[in-house]
Design a protein around this motif. Sequence first.
Motif, mmCIF file in Angstrom:
data_model
loop_
_atom_site.group_PDB
_atom_site.id
_atom_site.type_symbol
_atom_site.label_atom_id
_atom_site.label_comp_id
_atom_site.label_asym_id
_atom_site.label_seq_id
_atom_site.Cartn_x
_atom_site.Cartn_y
_atom_site.Cartn_z
ATOM 1 N N ARG A 106 0.830 -1.214 0.000
ATOM 2 C CA ARG A 106 0.000 0.000 0.000
ATOM 3 C C ARG A 106 0.864 1.263 0.000
ATOM 4 N NH1 ARG A 106 -4.901 -1.641 4.026
ATOM 5 N NH2 ARG A 106 -3.231 -2.374 5.368
ATOM 6 N N GLY B 223 0.621 3.934 -3.027
ATOM 7 C CA GLY B 223 0.371 5.338 -2.682
ATOM 8 C C GLY B 223 1.482 6.233 -3.189
ATOM 9 N N THR C 167 1.157 9.033 -6.297
ATOM 10 C CA THR C 167 1.468 10.437 -5.996
ATOM 11 C C THR C 167 2.577 10.956 -6.914
ATOM 12 O OG1 THR C 167 0.898 9.964 -3.698
ATOM 13 C CG2 THR C 167 2.006 12.044 -4.113
ATOM 14 N N ILE D 118 -5.319 2.815 -3.685
ATOM 15 C CA ILE D 118 -5.097 1.634 -2.850
ATOM 16 C C ILE D 118 -6.374 0.845 -2.623
ATOM 17 C CG2 ILE D 118 -3.104 2.556 -1.629
ATOM 18 C CD1 ILE D 118 -5.193 2.994 0.741
ATOM 19 N N GLY E 43 3.596 10.623 -0.323
ATOM 20 C CA GLY E 43 2.379 9.932 -0.783
ATOM 21 C C GLY E 43 2.238 8.573 -0.136
ATOM 22 N N VAL F 92 -0.868 7.740 2.443
ATOM 23 C CA VAL F 92 -1.771 6.656 2.036
ATOM 24 C C VAL F 92 -1.744 5.522 3.074
ATOM 25 C CG1 VAL F 92 -1.986 4.767 0.355
ATOM 26 C CG2 VAL F 92 -1.820 7.115 -0.440
ATOM 27 N N SER F 93 -0.556 5.187 3.574
ATOM 28 C CA SER F 93 -0.435 4.113 4.579
ATOM 29 C C SER F 93 -1.170 4.485 5.863
ATOM 30 C CB SER F 93 1.038 3.843 4.897
ATOM 31 O OG SER F 93 1.701 3.408 3.741
ATOM 32 N N ALA G 115 -4.760 3.973 5.332
ATOM 33 C CA ALA G 115 -5.020 2.535 5.180
ATOM 34 C C ALA G 115 -5.103 1.858 6.545
ATOM 35 C CB ALA G 115 -3.919 1.895 4.336
ATOM 36 N N SER H 188 -5.969 11.063 0.643
ATOM 37 C CA SER H 188 -4.561 10.835 0.971
ATOM 38 C C SER H 188 -3.623 11.356 -0.129
ATOM 39 C CB SER H 188 -4.325 9.347 1.229
ATOM 40 O OG SER H 188 -5.019 8.559 0.302
ATOM 41 N N ILE H 189 -3.876 10.945 -1.372
ATOM 42 C CA ILE H 189 -3.015 11.401 -2.475
ATOM 43 C C ILE H 189 -3.158 12.906 -2.666
ATOM 44 C CG2 ILE H 189 -2.667 11.253 -4.980
ATOM 45 C CD1 ILE H 189 -3.523 8.299 -4.692
#
Lengths: 139, 113
Positions: free
Chosen positions: A21, A25, A29, A53, B11, B15-16, B19, B39-40
């Motif tokens: 993930r 991500g 980006t 994701i 990023g 994102v993590s 998640a 997130s992005i």
Amino acid sequence: MSIEIDLTSAKITKPHEYAVRFLFGGLVTATTGLIARKYGPSIAGLFLAFPAIFPATATLIAKHEKERKRKAGYNDTRRGRAVASVDAAGTSLGALALGIFALIIWRLLPGHSALGILTLAAISWMAFSILLWQLRRRL
Amino acid sequence: MLDLLLRFLIGGAVVSFFAVLGDIFRPKSFAGLFGAAPSIALATLSLTIHSHGRDYAAIEARSMVLGAIAFFVYANAVSYVLMRYRPRTPLATIGLMPIWFGVALGLWTIFLR
């Protein structure tokens, strides 16, 4: 059903699943930056709402649910897919709130403090997400 | 190159973070909200504002509204197909991805081109 925090779900996620993930991500980006350079901000902006994701997350949810059922003595994949479907329905509400997030930034960012508008947009995303989720539960 | 590396790291981290939030919340319909967390956008827009300014970032955000509508249509399609036809989850989520591209680029062509 009330909102709860269940830390066991985070514990059963393996390190490589977190890494995947992080990788997705990071790649999306970085790719958005490349698209902006080549095609401009109008096209690149679409990818700020790219479901980066979501496929990995939905797959993990189905897999973890299947493992839970297997440990309980059932060999049934349908339950995992049903849970992934419920997760996707929740994601669709988050996507609507994502539109509100983008709308706030589009209309308010020029002429206002960047930090203030990003914070306002993020809080609005959370608030609208919860509101939509509550409304859906009542319907 | 440094800019791309920075985008990748920030990023990936943002994102993590979302998640993990999606992992720990129950019920799953609520946790699913985090699948569409900004997130992005948060990672990208912060860097874009710093490098190109607020007006440039606002143009990206205008297109993002259309991307979010496409995400809504795509996520509903995945939810419906998983519940109705029970295919393997990766097959549904990746196989239906053209819906996002089609709706996003279609709306962009109609409204912003």
